[in-house]
Design a protein around this motif. Structure first.
Motif, PDB file in Angstrom:
ATOM      1  N   THR A  39      78.048 -90.298  45.040  1.00 15.06           N
ATOM      2  CA  THR A  39      78.230 -89.698  46.361  1.00 15.06           C
ATOM      3  C   THR A  39      77.648 -88.291  46.467  1.00 15.06           C
ATOM      4  O   THR A  39      77.714 -87.688  47.524  1.00 15.06           O
ATOM      5  N   VAL A  40      77.099 -87.771  45.383  1.00 12.38           N
ATOM      6  CA  VAL A  40      76.612 -86.399  45.432  1.00 12.38           C
ATOM      7  C   VAL A  40      75.107 -86.289  45.227  1.00 12.38           C
ATOM      8  O   VAL A  40      74.564 -85.202  45.304  1.00 12.38           O
ATOM      9  N   GLY A  41      74.435 -87.384  44.942  1.00 13.07           N
ATOM     10  CA  GLY A  41      72.990 -87.343  44.771  1.00 13.07           C
ATOM     11  C   GLY A  41      72.558 -87.924  43.447  1.00 13.07           C
ATOM     12  O   GLY A  41      73.289 -88.686  42.814  1.00 13.07           O
ATOM     13  N   SER A  42      71.357 -87.528  43.028  1.00 15.53           N
ATOM     14  CA  SER A  42      70.784 -88.064  41.785  1.00 15.53           C
ATOM     15  C   SER A  42      69.800 -87.052  41.205  1.00 15.53           C
ATOM     16  O   SER A  42      69.341 -86.148  41.906  1.00 15.53           O
ATOM     17  N   PRO A  43      69.464 -87.214  39.928  1.00 11.32           N
ATOM     18  CA  PRO A  43      68.472 -86.316  39.337  1.00 11.32           C
ATOM     19  C   PRO A  43      67.177 -86.376  40.141  1.00 11.32           C
ATOM     20  O   PRO A  43      66.756 -87.440  40.586  1.00 11.32           O
ATOM     21  N   GLY A  44      66.561 -85.234  40.340  1.00 12.45           N
ATOM     22  CA  GLY A  44      65.325 -85.179  41.115  1.00 12.45           C
ATOM     23  C   GLY A  44      64.106 -85.054  40.228  1.00 12.45           C
ATOM     24  O   GLY A  44      64.202 -84.791  39.032  1.00 12.45           O
ATOM     25  N   ASN A  45      62.936 -85.242  40.839  1.00 15.10           N
ATOM     26  CA  ASN A  45      61.656 -85.082  40.152  1.00 15.10           C
ATOM     27  C   ASN A  45      61.047 -83.744  40.547  1.00 15.10           C
ATOM     28  O   ASN A  45      61.054 -83.366  41.717  1.00 15.10           O
ATOM     29  N   ILE A 130      67.219 -79.948  38.462  1.00 12.68           N
ATOM     30  CA  ILE A 130      66.575 -80.484  39.666  1.00 12.68           C
ATOM     31  C   ILE A 130      67.425 -81.619  40.187  1.00 12.68           C
ATOM     32  O   ILE A 130      67.712 -82.582  39.463  1.00 12.68           O
ATOM     33  N   TRP A 131      67.836 -81.504  41.458  1.00 11.36           N
ATOM     34  CA  TRP A 131      68.783 -82.474  42.022  1.00 11.36           C
ATOM     35  C   TRP A 131      68.347 -82.894  43.418  1.00 11.36           C
ATOM     36  O   TRP A 131      67.911 -82.066  44.217  1.00 11.36           O
ATOM     37  N   LYS A 132      68.480 -84.190  43.695  1.00 10.72           N
ATOM     38  CA  LYS A 132      68.183 -84.732  45.026  1.00 10.72           C
ATOM     39  C   LYS A 132      69.507 -85.000  45.734  1.00 10.72           C
ATOM     40  O   LYS A 132      70.327 -85.786  45.260  1.00 10.72           O
ATOM     41  N   PHE A 133      69.700 -84.330  46.862  1.00 15.57           N
ATOM     42  CA  PHE A 133      70.920 -84.492  47.654  1.00 15.57           C
ATOM     43  C   PHE A 133      70.696 -85.622  48.651  1.00 15.57           C
ATOM     44  O   PHE A 133      69.859 -85.513  49.533  1.00 15.57           O
ATOM     45  N   GLU A 134      71.428 -86.718  48.501  1.00 17.01           N
ATOM     46  CA  GLU A 134      71.119 -87.957  49.210  1.00 17.01           C
ATOM     47  C   GLU A 134      71.995 -88.273  50.411  1.00 17.01           C
ATOM     48  O   GLU A 134      71.627 -89.109  51.222  1.00 17.01           O
TER      49      GLU A 134
END
Length: 160
Positions: A39-45, A130-134
């Protein structure tokens, strides 16, 4: 001797299969995937980063800034610097999950983290996450070193 060998072989087989419960080996290292981050996102590139935020941590148990914003789908590079004289960390997750994890850390003080939603830094160190907020909403971050979150070392990302 046979029993120790059997247990050792069973543990190796479980580790190789990837079917290990999160608590196995928790006293020394964390499981390799983020704790309940759906619910908080995923590792980003790195190639997808559209925003960079600098966050400092210090021994007054604060993050500066303690709040920032991101857009839904945005990948953010968070540069984190420990300006204190003791270790600190920044963990992205839901507050409930982090409270549970902080309790686990109190019970296992030698726990080390190796998860993509957290960074642990010694005094003077700096690194990036680095994080992707989804999803839209608030995403929490905190320091889970025993006593730090309870002393107010928490922050929030507003995802719009």
């Amino acid at each position: 001797m046979i029993r120790k060998t059997t247990i050792g072989l069973a543990l190796v087989a479980a580790l190789l299969s990837g079917n290990v419960l999160a608590d196995v080996g928790h006293g020394e290292k964390m499981h390799g995937k983020p704790m309940n981050t759906e619910t908080v996102g995923s590792p980003g590139n790195a190639a997808d980063v559209t925003k960079t935020i600098k966050v400092s941590m210090n021994d007054t148990m604060t993050f500066t800034p303690s709040q920032f914003s991101a857009d839904v789908g945005e990948t953010v590079r968070i540069f984190v610097k420990n300006e204190g004289k003791i270790p600190h960390e920044l963990v992205i997750g839901s507050l409930d999950n982090m409270k549970n994890h902080a309790e686990m850390m109190r019970q296992m003080p030698n726990m080390q983290h190796q998860e993509s939603n957290m960074i642990t830094l010694q005094p003077g160190q700096m690194s990036a996450l680095i994080w992707k907020f989804e999803e839209q909403g608030d995403v929490d971050f905190a320091c889970l070193i025993p006593g730090h979150m309870e002393a107010g070392m928490v922050g929030k990302v507003s995802v719009n």
